[in-house]
Scaffold this active site. Structure first.
Site, PDB file in Angstrom:
ATOM      1  N   ARG A  21       0.834  -1.214   0.000  1.00  0.00           N
ATOM      2  CA  ARG A  21       0.000   0.000   0.000  1.00  0.00           C
ATOM      3  C   ARG A  21       0.859   1.251   0.000  1.00  0.00           C
ATOM      4  NH1 ARG A  21      -1.670   3.142   4.416  1.00  0.00           N
ATOM      5  NH2 ARG A  21      -3.691   4.223   4.176  1.00  0.00           N
ATOM      6  N   ARG A  25       1.016   3.993  -3.100  1.00  0.00           N
ATOM      7  CA  ARG A  25       0.534   5.369  -2.942  1.00  0.00           C
ATOM      8  C   ARG A  25       1.664   6.387  -2.952  1.00  0.00           C
ATOM      9  NH1 ARG A  25      -4.804   4.761   1.021  1.00  0.00           N
ATOM     10  NH2 ARG A  25      -6.097   3.837  -0.651  1.00  0.00           N
ATOM     11  N   ASP A 128      11.297 -13.668  10.987  1.00  0.00           N
ATOM     12  CA  ASP A 128      12.481 -14.122  11.718  1.00  0.00           C
ATOM     13  C   ASP A 128      13.345 -12.981  12.262  1.00  0.00           C
ATOM     14  OD1 ASP A 128      11.866 -16.798  11.329  1.00  0.00           O
ATOM     15  OD2 ASP A 128      12.955 -16.907   9.440  1.00  0.00           O
TER      16      ASP A 128
END
Length: 323
Positions: A21, A25, A128
């Site tokens: 996202r 954007r 991890d």
């Protein structure tokens, strides 16, 4: 730079969607087109491309997994596979790539970038937390909280039945999840790949707990611990302590799923914007990381070559608090 591609590769981690996202954007904000590449490097080879618009990344920041899907690609390990990938992104007029993943993802990105001079910037996405050059990787905080929540629940039943639980968490080559998860959940013992703690010393520790009449014992085991994992260790301990009621729980892939924590959403957003800016500014062959709460840029050569060690002081703290 007029068009960039973004992909996720390797194991999924909570917060990857937030990073997608942010990349999308941040690029659109600068007037740069964005292409989502489905199924990681394999998608580059097979041409799974889709132009991303702002509305397409709405309502994903809170979702686990990755909307672009992820896959391991044996084809990308070959020169022929990488040539196909390059031909495909060339046809799409993609000027640069943002890749979200772990060590294997960055190794592939480094080779591809050097062969075809394609600008590639990486975002560390792995539960991890084992990548050199960043204090935190996307997904680590969420996985850690998932472990702590699970251990808290297991301790309730362990206390009710005076049981000894061996709980195996992810971390094939790194014990970051087991170490911090063990401290946060009050585990009596922690076994991680970085430290060789033999079964004899573990038995001595349990013997002392038995004499102190502890009502429950929780031992966190990193799946990569050289002693053989939770089931093997539990078997050895059971042979030495026939009086113990021992159970084993493997948390497995539950650690990878779920809605990302606020922390993971924020750093994914920060790193996504920073990765896009790095491409726009002409950087390539680097990973965007976070050190001392500041965004840093680390060459792939360093993050791949160097090993990130666990905080040994945390082991000392655990030993002090587990008496």
């Amino acid at each position: 730079m007029k068009k960039i591609g973004v992909l996720t590769s390797g194991g999924d981690s909570p917060g990857m969607n937030a990073a997608i996202r942010a990349v999308t954007r941040a690029a659109l904000y600068r007037g740069i087109e964005v292409v989502g590449i489905r199924n990681g490097y394999q998608g580059m080879i097979e041409g799974y491309f889709r132009n991303l618009k702002s509305y397409m990344v709405s309502d994903i920041i809170q979702r686990g997994g990755t909307m672009l899907k992820s896959a391991r690609s044996d084809d990308f390990r070959t020169e022929e596979g990488r040539k196909k990938a390059y031909d495909n992104i060339s046809r799409e007029a993609i000027d640069g790539l943002v890749v979200i993943g772990g060590d294997g993802t960055f190794k592939g990105a480094r080779i591809f970038s050097s062969e075809y001079d394609v600008p590639v910037v990486g975002i560390p996405g792995t539960i991890d937390n084992d990548l050199y050059g960043t204090d935190y990787t996307i997904g680590y905080d969420t996985a850690l909280n998932t472990i702590v929540d699970a251990v808290d629940r297991i301790r309730d039943t362990a206390s009710s039945h005076n049981r000894l639980f061996f709980i195996e968490v992810m971390g094939k080559d790194a014990g970051f999840l087991a170490l911090r998860g063990g401290i946060a959940s009050g585990a009596e013992a922690i076994l991680i790949p970085e430290v060789n703690r033999d079964t004899i010393s573990l038995k001595e520790h349990l013997e002392a707990d038995y004499k102190r009449r502890k009502v429950s014992n929780i031992i966190l085991v990193s799946e990569g611990d050289e002693t053989g994992g939770a089931f093997n260790i539990a078997k050895e301990v059971q042979e030495a302590f026939e009086g113990y009621d021992i159970r084993v729980t493997v948390l497995g892939h539950i650690q990878r799923g779920g809605s990302p924590s606020a922390f993971d959403r924020v750093i994914a957003s920060q790193m996504g914007v920073a990765a896009t800016q790095a491409l726009f500014n002409g950087q390539k062959g680097t990973m965007v990381g976070m050190m001392n709460r500041e965004i840093v840029h680390v060459p792939f050569s360093k993050t791949i070559k160097h090993h990130k060690d666990v905080n040994r002081r945390l082991l000392e703290i655990h030993d002090i608090l587990s008496i």
